[in-house]
Scaffold this motif. Structure first.
Motif, PDB file in Angstrom:
ATOM      1  N   TYR A 181      44.678  48.721  39.370  1.00 31.36           N
ATOM      2  CA  TYR A 181      43.505  49.451  38.872  1.00 31.36           C
ATOM      3  C   TYR A 181      43.441  50.809  39.548  1.00 31.36           C
ATOM      4  CZ  TYR A 181      41.151  47.941  43.216  1.00 31.36           C
ATOM      5  OH  TYR A 181      40.819  47.710  44.535  1.00 31.36           O
ATOM      6  N   TYR A 220      45.343  42.478  39.544  1.00 33.08           N
ATOM      7  CA  TYR A 220      45.949  43.423  38.606  1.00 33.08           C
ATOM      8  C   TYR A 220      45.847  44.829  39.193  1.00 33.08           C
ATOM      9  CZ  TYR A 220      40.947  43.554  37.546  1.00 33.08           C
ATOM     10  OH  TYR A 220      39.581  43.617  37.666  1.00 33.08           O
ATOM     11  N   GLY A 226      41.149  49.017  35.024  1.00 33.04           N
ATOM     12  CA  GLY A 226      42.393  48.268  34.922  1.00 33.04           C
ATOM     13  C   GLY A 226      43.020  48.410  33.552  1.00 33.04           C
TER      14      GLY A 226
END
Length: 410
Positions: free
Chosen positions: A252, A250, A204
């Protein structure tokens, strides 16, 4: 993805004052899935994240779909598909239904610059990088990508693609979230010991990406009662003004080479190759691996009827044993729809006996609702593929895709 990360400057507690060195308050934004009952992240902006100053129609590329009727297997040659070089606006729809859409784009080189700012408000995106390299910049920071990466971008993440070289991108756009298979996760979300990859393989953003600007455009793909549409939203300040964030949501990357294939004494079914899943579809990858070691093993797949699903195979590396003699090459897609049996080309069965290793790479998408053909898929179809098992053409001629184009009812 329930794997906590903290990047940049965040306060010691949620929902408390967080100020810059001059005493100005940062603006906290919760980005969360399923209301307030699933994975989320808290982002801290220098500007107001909802400060919209204009909203105009963004005309999407052609999203029409044509049913696979009359029913037959399809071979689509993606390397013959011409696209606009923009990683976002250049995508051409290859296949799709109301759960997932598969697009393809060949980007320009670094000199083309970044794509427009973009977010998909319909669902997560999982983009397989067939070739090329660059970065994906987002409100969460920068994620580098390279050939073989899956780039997983959560729904409504404002981001842009910045190729450092021309890139071939196979875009899987969901109407849902995309995550590792549940059977590989603990009840708290950790990848288990029998999973073919682990958290170490997920990459990430590492630090905030701060950008300034005023009246900044963002292209938003979303839904209305009329189907999939686009809007160009203009914000007073740049969305990339996040000084810090934390949470379990998030973008990644996961590289296909970090997947550890599961093999057995006899042929293993496709679910052992699964890497991700969404609502009504799964993503698998078939990679170079040792194959079946029973003394009478047949390494290529047995014939199977897709009772509940359509199977899409995108051939990206090596030499795919089961499709020898069918015209399938790198860059090909095979679509084997539910409703009839399919399997290896007949000559491939005997040819595979005694093999102990397959050098092949393919990305597979299996859907539990029928797939239609997009305009991009129709443009590069090999009409001879459906008859290759029989070794001759149709008795009454190839009637093509069939019925009229339809538009998404997402």
């Amino acid at each position: 993805m329930a794997y906590y990360r903290s990047v940049g400057a965040v306060p010691p507690k949620r929902h408390i004052q967080h100020r810059d060195p001059e005493g100005r308050l940062y603006y906290e934004e919760l980005m969360g899935e399923e209301g307030f009952s699933s994975d989320s992240a808290l982002l801290y902006h220098r500007g107001v994240p909802s400060a919209l100053v204009d909203s105009q129609v963004w005309e999407l590329p052609d999203q029409s779909r044509t049913p696979n009727h009359p029913l037959k297997a399809r071979h689509l040659k993606l390397h013959d598909l011409t696209t606009d070089p923009c990683p976002v606006e250049g995508r051409r729809l290859v296949l799709g239904n109301n759960d997932v859409r598969i697009g393809y784009v060949v980007t320009g080189p670094a000199s083309m610059g970044p794509s427009p700012l973009y977010r998909n408000a319909i669902g997560d995106e999982c983009v397989y990088v067939e070739s090329g390299a660059g970065t994906v910049e987002s409100v969460f920071g920068v994620v580098p990508y390279r050939a073989g990466d899956y780039v997983v971008i959560p729904r409504a993440t404002t981001h842009r693609w910045v190729p450092s070289e021309a890139s071939q991108l196979f875009a899987i756009e969901a109407n849902s979230h995309i995550h590792p298979p549940k059977r590989y996760l603990s009840r708290f979300g950790q990848l288990l010991e029998h999973a073919p990859y682990s958290e170490r393989d997920l990459h990430g953003p590492g630090e905030p990406l701060l950008a300034d600007g005023v009246d900044v455009d963002v292209l938003v793909k979303h839904r209305t009662s009329a189907g999939i549409v686009g809007t160009r939203m203009t914000y007073a300040t740049h969305p990339f003004d996040v000084v810090g964030w934390d949470g379990c949501l998030y973008p990644y990357t996961f590289n296909i080479d970090d997947y550890m294939p599961i093999t057995g004494k006899i042929h293993q079914p496709p679910p052992v190759h699964q890497v991700f899943e969404g609502w009504n579809f799964v993503i698998c990858n078939f990679l170079p691996r040792k194959v079946d070691y029973h003394e009478l093993a047949i390494p290529v797949p047995y014939y199977h009827s897709n009772v509940d699903s359509d199977e899409v195979m995108f051939y990206v590396g090596g030499d795919y044993e089961a499709r020898k003699g069918s015209g399938i090459n790198l860059g090909s897609i095979s679509l084997h729809p539910g409703g009839f049996a399919h399997g290896p080309q007949p000559a491939a069965i005997e040819a595979s006996l005694g093999a102990d290793y397959f050098d092949e790479s393919a990305v597979m998408v299996d859907t539990f609702a029928p797939l239609d053909l997009g305009e991009g898929g129709l443009a590069v179809e090999d009409p001879a593929y459906a008859w290759t098992w029989a070794g001759r053409g149709p008795a009454v001629g190839d009637t093509g895709a069939g019925g009229p184009a339809v538009h998404s009812t997402d």
